[in-house]
Write a protein that holds these residues in place. Structure first.
Motif, short mmCIF file in Angstrom:
data_model
loop_
_atom_site.label_atom_id
_atom_site.label_comp_id
_atom_site.label_asym_id
_atom_site.label_seq_id
_atom_site.Cartn_x
_atom_site.Cartn_y
_atom_site.Cartn_z
N VAL A 568 0.84 -1.21 0.00
CA VAL A 568 0.00 0.00 0.00
C VAL A 568 0.87 1.25 0.00
O VAL A 568 0.62 2.20 -0.76
CB VAL A 568 -0.96 -0.01 1.21
N ASN A 569 1.87 1.27 0.86
CA ASN A 569 2.76 2.45 0.96
C ASN A 569 3.47 2.72 -0.37
O ASN A 569 3.56 3.87 -0.85
CB ASN A 569 3.76 2.23 2.09
N GLN A 570 3.96 1.64 -0.99
CA GLN A 570 4.67 1.82 -2.27
C GLN A 570 3.72 2.26 -3.37
O GLN A 570 4.07 3.11 -4.21
CB GLN A 570 5.35 0.50 -2.64
N ARG A 571 2.50 1.72 -3.39
CA ARG A 571 1.55 2.11 -4.43
C ARG A 571 1.15 3.57 -4.28
O ARG A 571 1.04 4.32 -5.25
CB ARG A 571 0.32 1.20 -4.39
N LEU A 572 0.92 3.98 -3.03
CA LEU A 572 0.57 5.40 -2.81
C LEU A 572 1.72 6.32 -3.24
O LEU A 572 1.50 7.39 -3.81
CB LEU A 572 0.24 5.64 -1.33
N TYR A 576 1.03 9.06 -6.06
CA TYR A 576 0.92 10.45 -5.62
C TYR A 576 2.26 11.14 -5.33
O TYR A 576 2.28 12.33 -5.01
CB TYR A 576 0.04 10.53 -4.35
N GLY A 577 3.36 10.41 -5.47
CA GLY A 577 4.65 11.04 -5.21
C GLY A 577 4.75 11.49 -3.76
O GLY A 577 4.59 10.70 -2.83
N GLU A 578 5.00 12.80 -3.58
CA GLU A 578 5.14 13.34 -2.23
C GLU A 578 3.85 14.00 -1.74
O GLU A 578 3.84 14.67 -0.69
CB GLU A 578 6.27 14.38 -2.20
N ASN A 579 2.76 13.84 -2.50
CA ASN A 579 1.51 14.52 -2.16
C ASN A 579 0.57 13.67 -1.29
O ASN A 579 -0.63 13.96 -1.22
CB ASN A 579 0.76 14.93 -3.44
N TYR A 580 1.09 12.64 -0.66
CA TYR A 580 0.26 11.83 0.22
C TYR A 580 0.98 11.68 1.56
O TYR A 580 2.16 12.04 1.69
CB TYR A 580 0.00 10.45 -0.39
N SER A 597 -3.75 10.09 4.11
CA SER A 597 -4.23 11.33 3.49
C SER A 597 -3.77 11.37 2.04
O SER A 597 -2.58 11.27 1.75
CB SER A 597 -3.68 12.55 4.25
N ILE A 598 -4.74 11.49 1.12
CA ILE A 598 -4.43 11.58 -0.31
C ILE A 598 -5.19 12.78 -0.91
O ILE A 598 -6.29 13.10 -0.44
CB ILE A 598 -4.79 10.27 -1.04
#
Length: 605
Positions: A568-572, A576-580, A597-598
């Protein structure tokens, strides 16, 4: 006008189509050429004016010095004549009859000292003394001889002019022909004529004439005015007394024209005579009020200007050559980094995304190179992210394929069990079968990576329903996700792994009753999801291991429990790059809280 405009437009198009190096080269050469031409032309004009002024000044100085020499000569003759006229011997001579014995004796012995004095003046060629009583005496150095009677002389214009001056000197030109003063004149002469005044009676008692050959005068101005083409000595009646006219500029017409241009105030003038540009200068001989005129060819006088012109053109040519090489150097310095940048772009275009341009300076090109290198890094990172995301997607698809076996067979089997349970009035079993079927459908999601928040909520509810049936009264849960966000799209299965982790570390590991709360809302244009439990908590090492786990990790915990959370962490991160943000707060014995937070703007349907 329109033709010129078209030509200018065409020139501008052709110029703008040139390479930057050639543009800079042409620009620098044109600018430096204009500067060199302006400076060269200005230098030539200044130098030529300075030279003209200097040559004119020298010419004026020379003619003034020559005029002063002639004036000094005439003044010396005037002073000598005054000395002779006042000499007692001369006073006695002019009052003596020529036929008397005293005259013969006097001229034989008395005038010897006077002869010696006159002999010492080499510029005097002839001297004659007339007496009122008929006596006369002359001395000749050039072979001229023969005197007219004093009575005949008195009838001449020369005598009349001298008589009116009452003893003052009169300078006249007696020419090369025989005249009233000298019967046999061998050389052209100028003469000082003055009447002799008796010192006792103060009455006119005779006449004195002292002559200078014009060759002596010509020798004076030939030496003083060597650069002049034409030189003329003019009397006070504008008659030429003596001249040196190598270019034949002097005639009566030209002399009158020259006199009309020259004056007492303006002693020099640029003239054009017979098609030639000349510098005319003049100077007045004060003793006789005669004029000395010089005509000098400006071509000869300013011929050194040609050397100045040659030197100026040489310097301009040298400067242009130097400026050409400087322009090549400068343009190369400016365009070489751009050429390197273009070459690098071609290599990047061919697929080499590790390409970098080396430039050490901080000018505009350096900033461009820096931004270009930064862009290549971003592209490379983006490619890596997309590549990793594709790998994750392929891996997820593979696992889904492995998991689904034959989805239609499973769906049909679950559907048959559901209806058997309903028919047997086994409500709890039918609920469990229905929830399991929904779980399978949401997990597969037709191969899509994003699902609605509504679907994710149903998935969590069905999952917790099954776990609630499993643990019965030991597990309580709540799913409170705002209705406002149900239509937003999010990556699928980003909440379930944390709910599963809460059950593993809470409900399974603890004998006490566990509680799990799942919430979702909008906070400052971000979707914020919270998963909170009251389990035993997680230590920091395990928490970091769960967040950073990957498919290659062989740790037992990570294989069975942590892989999904790390995924999950890698997919986010990939989406989203650094925007999550994904934060885990946990203390041993106090439970765990996860905040996800996304951004809304990146995921809204």
């Amino acid at each position: 006008m329109s033709y010129l405009k078209k030509r200018l437009v065409k020139f501008n198009i052709n110029y703008m189509n040139l390479s930057i190096k050639n543009k800079i080269l042409i620009f620098y050469v044109c600018i430096l050429s204009i500067i060199c031409l302006i400076l060269g032309g200005y230098s030539y004009l200044v130098a030529s004016k300075s030279l003209k002024d200097e040559v004119t000044s020298i010419n004026i100085k020379d003619i003034n010095q020559t005029a002063d020499s002639i004036n000094f000569l005439q003044k010396d003759v005037t002073d000598l004549s005054t000395f002779i006229c006042l000499n007692p011997l001369i006073q006695s001579l002019v009052t003596t009859n020529e036929s008397s014995d005293e005259y013969e004796k006097f001229t034989k012995y008395g005038l010897e000292p006077l002869n010696i004095l006159l002999a010492s003046k080499d510029y005097i060629s002839f001297i004659v003394i007339y007496g009122d009583k008929g006596s006369k005496y002359y001395l000749s150095k050039d072979g001229s001889n023969g005197l007219s009677s004093y009575d005949a002389v008195k009838k001449s214009e020369v005598y009349k002019d001298a008589h009116e001056l009452k003893g003052a000197p009169l300078w006249v030109n007696i020419g090369s022909k025989n005249n009233i003063l000298i019967s046999d004149n061998r050389s052209p002469k100028i003469a000082m004529v003055r009447t002799i005044i008796d010192t006792n009676t103060l009455q006119e008692s005779g006449l004195m004439v002292i002559c200078i050959n014009t060759s002596f005068i010509e020798n004076l101005y030939s030496q003083g005015l060597k650069g002049s083409d034409s030189i003329a000595l003019i009397d006070n009646k504008n008659n030429i007394i003596s001249s040196k006219d190598t270019k034949k500029y002097l005639n009566d017409t030209n002399i009158n024209y020259v006199f009309s241009k020259l004056s007492e105030v303006n002693r020099y003038e640029n003239l054009n005579l017979s098609g030639s540009d000349l510098l005319a200068t003049s100077s007045v001989i004060k003793e006789s009020n005669w004029k000395l005129i010089s005509l000098t060819s400006q071509v000869e006088m300013f011929k050194s200007l040609n050397s100045i012109m040659t030197m100026t053109l040489t310097v301009i040519g040298f400067c242009l050559i130097i400026s050409f090489f400087i322009s090549i150097f400068v343009s190369s310095k400016l365009t070489n980094p751009i050429k390197q940048l273009l070459a690098s772009m071609r290599r990047v275009k061919s697929g080499n995304f590790k390409e970098k341009v080396d430039y050490k300076f901080n000018d505009e090109i350096g900033m461009l190179v820096y931004q270009y290198n930064d862009m290549i890094d971003n592209i490379q990172n983006l490619i890596n992210r997309v590549y990793k995301l594709q790998l994750k997607e392929k891996e997820a698809e593979l696992k889904a394929l492995q998991a689904q076996i034959n989805p239609h067979f499973l769906y049909n089997t679950l559907d048959m069990i559901f209806w058997k349970s309903e028919k047997a009035k086994q409500t709890e079993i039918s609920e469990m079968v229905y929830a399991l079927s929904k779980l399978f459908r949401t997990t597969l999601n037709n191969g899509q990576d994003f699902i609605l928040v509504k679907s994710e909520k149903e998935f969590i509810e069905n999952y917790l329903l099954l776990q609630g049936k499993r643990f019965r009264n030991k597990l309580e849960y709540s799913v409170a996700i705002d209705d406002d966000i149900l239509c937003y799209s999010i990556p699928k299965l980003i909440i379930q792994p944390f709910v599963e982790n809460a059950i593993i570390h809470g409900t399974e590991a603890d004998s006490d009753k566990s509680y799990i709360s799942v919430t979702g809302s909008v906070v400052e244009e971000n979707l914020v999801f919270s998963i909170e439990d009251n389990g035993n908590g997680i230590d920091d090492e395990t928490m970091n291991s769960l967040l950073n786990s990957n498919s290659n990790n062989t740790n037992h915990i990570n294989k069975q429990k942590g892989y999904a959370i790390g995924n999950v962490n890698q997919r986010l991160s990939l989406y989203y790059g650094e925007n999550y943000s994904l934060n885990m707060e946990s203390k041993t014995g106090q439970g765990t809280k996860i905040m996800i937070s996304i951004p809304i703007k990146d995921i809204s349907l």
